[in-house]
Design an enzyme around this catalytic site. Structure first.
Site, PDB file in Angstrom:
ATOM      1  CE1 TYR A  88      -2.346   3.457   2.552  1.00 13.42           C
ATOM      2  CE2 TYR A  88      -3.546   2.670   0.718  1.00 13.42           C
ATOM      3  CZ  TYR A  88      -3.437   3.492   1.669  1.00 13.42           C
ATOM      4  OH  TYR A  88      -4.226   4.593   1.879  1.00 13.42           O
ATOM      5  CG  ASP A 141       5.860   3.738   0.657  1.00  9.47           C
ATOM      6  OD1 ASP A 141       4.584   3.496   0.196  1.00  9.47           O
ATOM      7  OD2 ASP A 141       6.261   4.570   1.257  1.00  9.47           O
ATOM      8  CE  LYS A 171       2.727   4.851   8.065  1.00  5.95           C
ATOM      9  NZ  LYS A 171       1.201   5.188   8.330  1.00  5.95           N
TER      10      LYS A 171
HETATM   11  P1  KE4 Z   1      -0.581   8.537   4.444  1.00  7.33           P
HETATM   12  O1  KE4 Z   1      -1.275   9.139   3.295  1.00  7.33           O
HETATM   13  O2  KE4 Z   1      -1.558   7.713   5.149  1.00  7.33           O
HETATM   14  O3  KE4 Z   1       0.067   9.380   5.465  1.00  7.33           O
HETATM   15  O4  KE4 Z   1       0.440   7.380   4.179  1.00  7.33           O
HETATM   16  C1  KE4 Z   1       0.102   6.455   3.168  1.00  7.33           C
HETATM   17  C2  KE4 Z   1       1.241   5.497   3.216  1.00  7.33           C
HETATM   18  C3  KE4 Z   1       2.142   5.310   2.143  1.00  7.33           C
HETATM   19  N1  KE4 Z   1       2.946   4.044   2.599  1.00  7.33           N
HETATM   20  C4  KE4 Z   1       2.982   3.218   3.198  1.00  7.33           C
HETATM   21  C5  KE4 Z   1       3.988   2.139   3.241  1.00  7.33           C
HETATM   22  C6  KE4 Z   1       1.965   3.321   4.343  1.00  7.33           C
HETATM   23  O5  KE4 Z   1       2.022   2.407   5.316  1.00  7.33           O
HETATM   24  C7  KE4 Z   1       1.109   4.313   4.203  1.00  7.33           C
HETATM   25  C8  KE4 Z   1      -0.087   4.344   5.218  1.00  7.33           C
HETATM   26  N2  KE4 Z   1      -0.130   3.432   6.021  1.00  7.33           N
HETATM   27  C9  KE4 Z   1      -1.634   3.228   6.480  1.00  7.33           C
HETATM   28  C10 KE4 Z   1      -1.258   1.931   7.462  1.00  7.33           C
HETATM   29  N3  KE4 Z   1      -0.722   0.764   7.175  1.00  7.33           N
HETATM   30  C11 KE4 Z   1      -2.047   4.316   7.312  1.00  7.33           C
HETATM   31  C12 KE4 Z   1      -3.149   3.990   8.184  1.00  7.33           C
HETATM   32  C13 KE4 Z   1      -4.562   4.460   7.527  1.00  7.33           C
HETATM   33  O6  KE4 Z   1      -4.760   4.361   6.346  1.00  7.33           O
HETATM   34  O7  KE4 Z   1      -5.217   5.284   8.516  1.00  7.33           O
END
Ligand code: KE4
Length: 427
Positions: A145, A240, A268
């Site tokens: 993701y 990523d 994060k």
């Molecule tokens: P954000 O747009 O949520 O800040 O980041 C997206 C993203 C991009 N790349 C990786 C590897 C990620 O894990 C994420 C977002 N992670 C999720 C949980 N695994 C965020 C939690 C959520 O969607 O509420």
């Protein structure tokens, strides 16, 4: 456990917010909860819900809170900044400091641009790669993701080399037609794809340690193959590291595994709990980004002073000697406790771990791809999750997420988690 205030708040939230939450995974639907828990406050490695229930936290807000809540340097940096202004829409010394820390820490980053989320970071990195190469296809791995921009919301279609289909309403066939999907760790299929279509591929984007299908480790040679195939074909390799950045090592997974990408995306941890993302990498790629180059990317709140202050304070705290050794030790103790507990039960399980990120899968191992991860018994995970919650342990409300270890965990917290898990598995 009394969760009536959360129930009331959820009813109210649903009047104004789709599904009553601002991000789907928070709805806790994957673990059979009637509604999500609403959080009131957190301190150290502990979190309190709206009904005053206290939990030892293993989610860390999905990764950012690696120092725990209330770290004096992070909180102090915010107090120092908040009265000076929360946003200017102009450059500040704070963003230069955070950019310097990132460039000095992450081996492959020579220039970095701040944005406001991981999604923005990955979306922008792909645009840079497409602009730099003049090519259109991107390769991603099933189960990874990278945020919710259209090109990434692609599901595996049919066919030998998996063509992607839209995985969400609103995503067009045209968008996902430029996304090529391969199983994580499938070096043979990846090589075949590059042999056939390498000259069309602008970028390969990969979670160097997958965290969004549960934790799945790169197989020996997998990251090296990604690197070599991109180098040979002229495609841009994007790591990523939104999760792994500053988590699995000071220099991220690229330092831990010794493979350098062309671009890296972050999020994060680098915001200290404030909204943040970043993309950066080789100078010749990043010099194509406006206003230096012509690849456009922008953001009103990019480099926001509060996020920069908190992020720089967090990274300075993480740069202290012995921090990552301590994090590895805590993570090892958590993993040993959970594994010993699960071994007392009769349900198949396997634990995947890279330092302070791990997933206890309820299926036979090994779990090396999304196809493997999907074998996990999600109903059993939901029972385990609810038992742990009732025991005061707050785990990720999905089998397909990672437990994120924070430096604020105490030995007592770890012992409590192991005891609660033992009571479940041996019970
Ligand atoms: P954000 O747009 O949520 O800040 O980041 C997206 C993203 C991009 N790349 C990786 C590897 C990620 O894990 C994420 C977002 N992670 C999720 C949980 N695994 C965020 C939690 C959520 O969607 O509420």
């Amino acid at each position: 456990m009394n969760i009536q205030t959360s129930a009331r708040l959820f009813a109210e939230a649903q009047k104004y917010i789709p599904g009553g939450v601002n991000s789907p995974v928070r709805a806790m639907k994957g673990v059979g909860m009637p509604h999500p828990l609403f959080i009131n406050h957190a301190k150290g490695a502990h979190i309190w819900d709206a009904d005053g229930n206290e939990f030892v936290d293993f989610v860390s807000s999905w990764g950012p809170m690696i120092l725990g809540w209330g770290h004096p340097d992070v909180v102090g940096s915010l107090h120092a900044q908040v009265d000076r202004g929360t946003s200017y829409g102009a450059p500040t010394e704070l963003e230069v400091e955070l950019a310097r820390l990132i460039c000095e820490a992450v081996p492959s980053i020579e220039l970095v641009r701040m944005v406001n989320s991981g999604t923005e970071a990955t979306m922008s990195a792909v645009r840079v790669a497409r602009g730099f190469t003049g090519r259109e296809k991107i390769v991603k791995f099933i189960g990874c993701y990278h945020g919710h921009s259209d090109g990434f919301l692609a599901a595996a279609g049919s066919g030998v080399l998996t063509l992607a289909l839209p995985d969400s309403p609103g995503v067009t066939k045209g968008t996902t037609a430029d996304t090529l999907l391969v199983e994580y760790n499938d070096i043979e299929s990846l090589t075949a794809l590059f042999d056939e279509r390498g000259d069309e591929i602008a970028a390969l984007i990969v979670e160097p340690v997958a965290g969004n299908m549960g934790v799945v480790l790169p197989a020996p040679g997998f990251l090296e193959a990604c690197r070599e195939l991109c180098t040979q074909s002229g495609a841009v390799l994007i790591f990523d590291e939104v999760i792994t950045g500053f988590r699995v090592a000071w220099g991220g997974a690229q330092e831990r595994f010794g493979v350098l990408p062309d671009l890296t995306t972050l999020g994060k941890i680098i915001g200290g709990g404030l909204p943040v993302g970043a993309f950066g990498g080789r100078r010749e790629l990043m010099e194509t980004v406006a206003p230096l180059g012509s690849t456009y990317q922008a953001g009103t709140l990019s480099g926001n002073p509060l996020a920069m202050a908190a992020g720089a304070a967090a990274l300075r705290a993480l740069s202290e000697p012995g921090v990552y050794e301590r994090l590895e030790k805590l993570a090892r103790e958590v993993a040993e406790g959970l594994t010993a507990a699960a071994a007392k039960g009769d349900h198949p399980f396997t634990l995947n771990q890279v330092g302070p990120m791990m997933t206890l899968f309820f299926c036979e191992g090994p779990v090396q791809s999304f196809a493997d991860a999907k074998q996990a018994d999600t109903a059993y995970y939901a029972q385990y999750w609810r038992h742990m919650l009732e025991s005061g342990i707050y785990l990720a409300p999905s089998q397909f997420e990672a437990a994120m270890i924070s430096l604020a965990l105490s030995e007592d917290d770890i012992t409590r988690a192991a005891a609660a898990a033992t009571a479940f598995f041996a019970g």
